[in-house]
Design a protein around this motif. Sequence first.
Motif, PDB file in Angstrom:
ATOM      1  N   THR A   1       0.802  -0.995  -0.169  1.00 61.56           N
ATOM      2  CA  THR A   1       0.165  -0.100   0.007  1.00 61.56           C
ATOM      3  C   THR A   1       0.798   1.167  -0.050  1.00 61.56           C
ATOM      4  OG1 THR A   1      -0.113   0.196   2.465  1.00 61.56           O
ATOM      5  CG2 THR A   1      -1.766  -1.304   1.210  1.00 61.56           C
ATOM      6  N   GLY A   2       0.296   2.384  -0.142  1.00 59.42           N
ATOM      7  CA  GLY A   2       1.065   3.513  -0.292  1.00 59.42           C
ATOM      8  C   GLY A   2       1.440   3.771   1.020  1.00 59.42           C
ATOM      9  N   VAL A   3       0.911   3.612   2.031  1.00 53.02           N
ATOM     10  CA  VAL A   3       1.495   3.770   3.502  1.00 53.02           C
ATOM     11  C   VAL A   3       2.500   3.020   3.683  1.00 53.02           C
ATOM     12  CG1 VAL A   3       0.935   3.548   5.953  1.00 53.02           C
ATOM     13  CG2 VAL A   3      -0.865   4.276   4.484  1.00 53.02           C
ATOM     14  N   MET A   4       2.713   1.589   3.425  1.00 49.98           N
ATOM     15  CA  MET A   4       3.767   0.753   3.430  1.00 49.98           C
ATOM     16  C   MET A   4       4.963   1.140   2.565  1.00 49.98           C
ATOM     17  SD  MET A   4       1.650  -2.790   3.770  1.00 49.98           S
ATOM     18  CE  MET A   4       2.839  -3.912   4.603  1.00 49.98           C
ATOM     19  N   ALA A   5       4.690   1.386   1.331  1.00 48.94           N
ATOM     20  CA  ALA A   5       5.668   2.134   0.472  1.00 48.94           C
ATOM     21  C   ALA A   5       6.498   3.473   1.189  1.00 48.94           C
ATOM     22  CB  ALA A   5       5.121   2.299  -0.703  1.00 48.94           C
ATOM     23  N   SER A   6       5.618   4.152   1.566  1.00 47.91           N
ATOM     24  CA  SER A   6       6.315   5.321   2.066  1.00 47.91           C
ATOM     25  C   SER A   6       7.095   4.963   3.538  1.00 47.91           C
ATOM     26  CB  SER A   6       5.212   6.475   2.266  1.00 47.91           C
ATOM     27  OG  SER A   6       4.309   6.156   3.472  1.00 47.91           O
ATOM     28  N   GLY A   7       6.391   4.298   4.241  1.00 48.44           N
ATOM     29  CA  GLY A   7       7.138   3.386   5.405  1.00 48.44           C
ATOM     30  C   GLY A   7       8.549   3.046   5.063  1.00 48.44           C
ATOM     31  N   GLY A   8       8.671   2.382   3.986  1.00 47.34           N
ATOM     32  CA  GLY A   8       9.649   1.823   3.374  1.00 47.34           C
ATOM     33  C   GLY A   8      10.869   2.754   3.051  1.00 47.34           C
ATOM     34  N   LYS A   9      10.248   3.833   2.380  1.00 46.86           N
ATOM     35  CA  LYS A   9      11.069   4.781   1.996  1.00 46.86           C
ATOM     36  C   LYS A   9      11.620   5.666   2.879  1.00 46.86           C
ATOM     37  CE  LYS A   9       9.749   7.332  -1.684  1.00 46.86           C
ATOM     38  NZ  LYS A   9       9.068   8.282  -2.617  1.00 46.86           N
ATOM     39  N   ALA A  10      10.764   5.969   3.854  1.00 48.55           N
ATOM     40  CA  ALA A  10      11.337   6.646   5.393  1.00 48.55           C
ATOM     41  C   ALA A  10      12.396   5.733   6.166  1.00 48.55           C
ATOM     42  CB  ALA A  10      10.072   6.754   6.226  1.00 48.55           C
ATOM     43  N   ALA A  11      12.289   4.500   6.136  1.00 45.03           N
ATOM     44  CA  ALA A  11      13.353   3.587   6.789  1.00 45.03           C
ATOM     45  C   ALA A  11      14.506   3.706   5.689  1.00 45.03           C
ATOM     46  CB  ALA A  11      12.636   2.243   6.817  1.00 45.03           C
ATOM     47  N   GLY A  12      14.508   3.719   4.613  1.00 48.25           N
ATOM     48  CA  GLY A  12      15.538   3.766   3.764  1.00 48.25           C
ATOM     49  C   GLY A  12      16.226   5.022   3.684  1.00 48.25           C
ATOM     50  N   LEU A  13      15.507   6.177   3.963  1.00 48.77           N
ATOM     51  CA  LEU A  13      16.088   7.676   4.167  1.00 48.77           C
ATOM     52  C   LEU A  13      16.686   7.512   5.271  1.00 48.77           C
ATOM     53  CD1 LEU A  13      13.166   9.818   3.004  1.00 48.77           C
ATOM     54  CD2 LEU A  13      15.473   9.420   1.974  1.00 48.77           C
ATOM     55  N   ARG A  14      16.119   7.069   6.351  1.00 45.66           N
ATOM     56  CA  ARG A  14      16.556   7.257   7.991  1.00 45.66           C
ATOM     57  C   ARG A  14      17.776   6.461   7.958  1.00 45.66           C
ATOM     58  NH1 ARG A  14      16.780   5.176  13.136  1.00 45.66           N
ATOM     59  NH2 ARG A  14      16.318   6.771  14.773  1.00 45.66           N
ATOM     60  N   SER A  15      18.039   5.315   7.338  1.00 41.87           N
ATOM     61  CA  SER A  15      19.144   4.369   7.673  1.00 41.87           C
ATOM     62  C   SER A  15      20.352   5.150   6.809  1.00 41.87           C
ATOM     63  CB  SER A  15      19.170   3.111   6.897  1.00 41.87           C
ATOM     64  OG  SER A  15      18.933   3.386   5.404  1.00 41.87           O
ATOM     65  N   ASN A  16      20.047   6.267   6.178  1.00 40.32           N
ATOM     66  CA  ASN A  16      21.436   7.041   5.408  1.00 40.32           C
ATOM     67  C   ASN A  16      21.393   8.465   5.833  1.00 40.32           C
ATOM     68  OD1 ASN A  16      22.289   4.837   3.192  1.00 40.32           O
ATOM     69  ND2 ASN A  16      20.275   4.819   2.758  1.00 40.32           N
ATOM     70  N   TRP A  17      20.629   8.713   6.837  1.00 37.54           N
ATOM     71  CA  TRP A  17      20.858  10.316   7.216  1.00 37.54           C
ATOM     72  C   TRP A  17      22.142  10.632   7.618  1.00 37.54           C
ATOM     73  CZ3 TRP A  17      23.318  11.865  11.915  1.00 37.54           C
ATOM     74  CH2 TRP A  17      23.636  10.577  12.738  1.00 37.54           C
ATOM     75  N   GLY A  18      23.276   9.891   7.819  1.00 40.87           N
ATOM     76  CA  GLY A  18      24.500  10.520   7.890  1.00 40.87           C
ATOM     77  C   GLY A  18      25.255  10.981   6.485  1.00 40.87           C
ATOM     78  N   TRP A  19      24.750  10.075   5.520  1.00 36.57           N
ATOM     79  CA  TRP A  19      25.123  10.387   4.271  1.00 36.57           C
ATOM     80  C   TRP A  19      24.786  11.946   3.703  1.00 36.57           C
ATOM     81  CZ3 TRP A  19      29.485   8.139   2.516  1.00 36.57           C
ATOM     82  CH2 TRP A  19      29.831   7.043   2.809  1.00 36.57           C
ATOM     83  N   PHE A  20      23.532  12.040   4.301  1.00 43.27           N
ATOM     84  CA  PHE A  20      22.835  13.317   3.798  1.00 43.27           C
ATOM     85  C   PHE A  20      23.628  14.331   4.578  1.00 43.27           C
ATOM     86  CE2 PHE A  20      18.965  10.720   3.202  1.00 43.27           C
ATOM     87  CZ  PHE A  20      18.973  10.720   1.921  1.00 43.27           C
ATOM     88  N   ILE A  21      23.895  14.332   5.738  1.00 43.67           N
ATOM     89  CA  ILE A  21      24.592  15.406   6.654  1.00 43.67           C
ATOM     90  C   ILE A  21      26.076  15.713   5.913  1.00 43.67           C
ATOM     91  CG2 ILE A  21      25.734  15.876   8.930  1.00 43.67           C
ATOM     92  CD1 ILE A  21      23.036  14.837   9.971  1.00 43.67           C
ATOM     93  N   ALA A  22      26.673  14.339   5.570  1.00 43.13           N
ATOM     94  CA  ALA A  22      28.115  14.597   5.153  1.00 43.13           C
ATOM     95  C   ALA A  22      28.004  15.112   3.765  1.00 43.13           C
ATOM     96  CB  ALA A  22      28.538  13.099   4.987  1.00 43.13           C
ATOM     97  N   ALA A  23      27.090  14.888   3.056  1.00 43.48           N
ATOM     98  CA  ALA A  23      27.114  15.494   1.659  1.00 43.48           C
ATOM     99  C   ALA A  23      26.772  17.035   2.001  1.00 43.48           C
ATOM    100  CB  ALA A  23      26.044  14.867   0.895  1.00 43.48           C
ATOM    101  N   GLY A  24      25.942  17.391   2.983  1.00 45.40           N
ATOM    102  CA  GLY A  24      25.703  18.622   3.233  1.00 45.40           C
ATOM    103  C   GLY A  24      26.736  19.573   3.674  1.00 45.40           C
ATOM    104  N   VAL A  25      27.636  18.751   4.654  1.00 48.44           N
ATOM    105  CA  VAL A  25      28.866  19.677   5.107  1.00 48.44           C
ATOM    106  C   VAL A  25      29.729  19.958   4.029  1.00 48.44           C
ATOM    107  CG1 VAL A  25      30.688  19.029   6.573  1.00 48.44           C
ATOM    108  CG2 VAL A  25      28.570  18.583   7.613  1.00 48.44           C
TER     109      VAL A  25
END
Length: 186
Positions: free
Chosen positions: A3-27
Amino acid sequence: MTTGVMASGGKAAGLRSNWGWFIAAGVLLFLLGLYALANLMVATVAAIWVYGVLLIIGGIAQIIHAFRAKSWGMTALWVLGGLLYALAGLVALIFPVLASVVYTLMLGILLIALGIVRIVTAFDARAGGHWGWIAFGGLLTLVLGVLIVVHWPATSFFVIGLFLGIDLIYQGIAWILFGIGVRRLA
């Protein structure tokens, strides 16, 4: 099936697991922006070189397209257009300071035109409310364009690098904040 909710939840988990990379790229982007602001001429020349390479790649692509689309009967014009793109790219690579002078003038004129269009659009959209912000933005764009043109060619040695530096810093901050935000996702 997801479902859309499950898909967005999976996307959120994928984003959360890479939060450090986003910050590193930002720095990294933020630091590159600071470097660009500290070395405006270097940043301007680097931006011109990148633009030159892109023009050459675009010219080559257009020439290849010209020979693949022979049925249009415009092969010679497509080849000519591609050659002009590639030639402009070579000029930018060989004479980056000259290219920055030309591009800065073009940028100033473009900002003047955009400022005028935004102001006219704002007054045309008065009935929609908050049109003053559009007019104010147009006025800022117009003033920036006028300042660039009035002080041209001196502005050619720093304006492009300044814009690049500001953009890199803004994007860096945006990615850092995005990384912090996705880290907090449940």
